[in-house]
Scaffold this active site. Structure first.
Site, mmCIF file in Angstrom:
data_model
loop_
_atom_site.group_PDB
_atom_site.id
_atom_site.type_symbol
_atom_site.label_atom_id
_atom_site.label_comp_id
_atom_site.label_asym_id
_atom_site.label_seq_id
_atom_site.Cartn_x
_atom_site.Cartn_y
_atom_site.Cartn_z
ATOM 1 N N TYR A 154 0.873 -1.371 0.012
ATOM 2 C CA TYR A 154 0.198 0.063 0.066
ATOM 3 C C TYR A 154 0.796 1.470 -0.007
ATOM 4 C CZ TYR A 154 -5.048 -1.867 0.827
ATOM 5 O OH TYR A 154 -6.020 -2.372 0.622
ATOM 6 N N LYS A 204 2.658 -15.341 2.827
ATOM 7 C CA LYS A 204 2.815 -16.343 1.649
ATOM 8 C C LYS A 204 4.337 -16.536 1.561
ATOM 9 C CE LYS A 204 1.382 -17.991 -2.225
ATOM 10 N NZ LYS A 204 0.250 -19.149 -2.485
ATOM 11 N N ASP A 236 -3.559 -18.357 0.867
ATOM 12 C CA ASP A 236 -4.325 -19.149 0.098
ATOM 13 C C ASP A 236 -5.515 -20.045 1.013
ATOM 14 O OD1 ASP A 236 -2.399 -20.312 0.193
ATOM 15 O OD2 ASP A 236 -2.246 -21.010 -1.792
ATOM 16 N N ASP A 260 -6.411 -6.658 4.017
ATOM 17 C CA ASP A 260 -7.811 -6.048 3.392
ATOM 18 C C ASP A 260 -8.703 -6.874 2.705
ATOM 19 O OD1 ASP A 260 -9.089 -3.938 2.024
ATOM 20 O OD2 ASP A 260 -8.164 -4.504 0.122
ATOM 21 N N ASP A 264 -12.481 -8.377 4.689
ATOM 22 C CA ASP A 264 -13.802 -8.153 3.924
ATOM 23 C C ASP A 264 -14.531 -9.807 3.832
ATOM 24 O OD1 ASP A 264 -13.663 -5.777 3.169
ATOM 25 O OD2 ASP A 264 -14.145 -6.115 1.140
HETATM 26 C C1 IPM Z 1 -10.313 -0.804 3.711
HETATM 27 C C2 IPM Z 1 -10.924 -0.287 2.311
HETATM 28 C C3 IPM Z 1 -9.485 0.592 1.844
HETATM 29 C C4 IPM Z 1 -8.401 -0.205 2.217
HETATM 30 C C5 IPM Z 1 -9.468 1.453 0.554
HETATM 31 C C6 IPM Z 1 -10.919 2.280 0.551
HETATM 32 C C7 IPM Z 1 -8.575 2.165 0.265
HETATM 33 O O1 IPM Z 1 -10.875 -1.291 1.399
HETATM 34 O O2 IPM Z 1 -10.402 0.070 4.717
HETATM 35 O O3 IPM Z 1 -10.265 -2.026 3.846
HETATM 36 O O4 IPM Z 1 -7.994 -0.824 1.034
HETATM 37 O O5 IPM Z 1 -7.470 -0.356 2.901
HETATM 38 MG MG MG Z 2 -10.745 -3.258 2.221
#
Ligand code: IPM
Ligand code: MG
Length: 369
Positions: A154, A204, A236, A260, A264
């Site tokens: 990042y 990884k 993975d 990240d 999710d």
């Molecule tokens: C998160 C989001 C951010 C990230 C984006 C919006 C830059 O997806 O906070 O997880 O990737 O960190």
């Molecule tokens: Mg995210």
């Protein structure tokens, strides 16, 4: 535990909170969290003083940049930051360096918020919303994703250049130092000690050099924290295990991009991303708190968004930055009660429940405080 640049906490129990209401549903959900905080203040004898700060899309509109000059300074002068959400289709066509996301990355870096805590919890009252099989869900989900937030790909150097024969080529550098790995690792082990004492480190290491360093630092920490159970897992495989049996995880620690993606996934399996909070912390008690969901532009301004993730983020703020455990417990208990009383916003609505709006949900929570 106030840090170098953090204000000494007053004895009058006056807490300064920076509010980044942001874009989309951000202002609506932050508004409800503020109602809840004010009620907590009234009940426990604290004052919360709020300062509005611009970041993301609304900052682009107002100042032409997603991260205005005074944003970081104003946040640093507060005890904590509460953020709604940033971004939306309106700014999708902006050039890369003035996109809302850029503001988010910049504030993480400027405030040194290297530790991102994202709890993924399945609430029995909402178990039906999980996309997993009932027998999997019945084992429960209560994991804490600990994501490194200010390093890795990042923030590495990016390049774009022409090649003689392959057209344009780009690179994104992923770099990690021992220092960066160790401090996030310590956070994970310390957190595990307060939970079920289990750390899974995701990497990884069969391919990446950064992961091999990551793994060796984690192993050193695992020896030091020998009361905590430790396991390595390749990313993975971790992606599979989260859908196969999320109950096996307690604390999961991983680098920025893996975190990240996996956070999710972990939030999805709980079935209720509208309920999940997060904290981004630096080495002091200062932190930025935000719901795990995005700005949901499709439902913005309709008073139907679920404010609970933001309310629970405010509870994390009370606990981690303001050292107000009882107050945080009270907020969490109010959320539990509102759910067991059968109130739901649209996103978590199910048969036999009463559907309520964003502001009604806030009022119902305040009533239960
Ligand atoms: C998160 C989001 C951010 C990230 C984006 C919006 C830059 O997806 O906070 O997880 O990737 O960190
Ligand atoms: Mg995210």
């Amino acid at each position: 535990k106030p840090g170098d640049w953090q204000n000494e906490r007053g004895t009058d129990m006056d807490y300064k909170i920076a509010l980044i209401r942001g874009d989309g549903i951000g202002p609506e959900v932050v508004g409800e969290a503020v109602k809840v905080l004010d009620k907590i203040g009234e009940r426990f004898g604290h004052t919360f003083t709020y300062t509005d700060v611009l970041l993301g899309g609304c900052a682009i509109d107002a100042c032409g940049t997603p991260f205005p000059d005074d944003t970081a300074e104003v946040c640093k002068a507060c005890d904590a930051v509460l953020l709604g959400a940033v971004g939306g289709p309106k700014w999708d066509t902006c050039p890369a360096d003035i996109r809302p996301e850029k503001g988010l990355l910049a504030i993480r870096k400027a405030l040194g918020l290297y530790a991102n805590l994202r709890p993924a919890i399945l609430r029995p009252a909402l178990a039906d919303a999980s996309p997993l099989k009932k027998e999997t869900v019945d084992k429960g989900i209560d994991l804490m994703m600990v994501r490194e937030l200010t390093g890795g790909i990042y923030f590495g150097k990016r390049e774009r250049y022409d090649t003689p024969d392959k057209g344009v080529e780009c690179t994104d550098l992923m770099a990690y130092s021992e220092m960066e790995i160790e401090r996030i690792g310590r956070r994970a082990f310390e957190l595990a000690r307060l939970r079920r004492k289990k750390v899974t480190s995701v990497d990884k290491a069969n391919v990446l050099e950064t992961s091999r360093l990551w793994r060796s630092v984690m192993h050193r920490l695992a020896e030091e924290y020998d009361d905590v159970e430790y396991a390595d897992m390749l990313v993975d495989n971790a992606a599979m295990q989260i859908v196969r049996d999320p109950s096996q995880f307690d604390v999961v620690v991983t680098e920025n991009m893996f975190g990240d993606i996996l956070s999710d996934e972990a939030s999805m399996v709980t079935g209720s991303i509208g309920m999940l909070s997060s904290a981004s912390l630096n080495e002091t008690s200062f932190g930025l708190y935000e719901p795990s969901h995005g700005s949901a532009p499709d439902i913005a301004g309709k008073n139907i968004a679920n404010p609970i993730a933001t309310v629970l983020s405010a509870a994390m703020m009370l606990r981690y930055s303001l050292d107000l455990d009882q107050e945080a417990d009270a907020v969490e208990a109010a959320v539990k009660k509102v759910l067991s009383d059968g109130y739901r916003t649209g996103d978590i609505m199910s048969e036999g429940c009463t559907q309520v709006s964003t502001t009604q949900m806030g009022d119902l929570l305040v009533e239960r405080l």
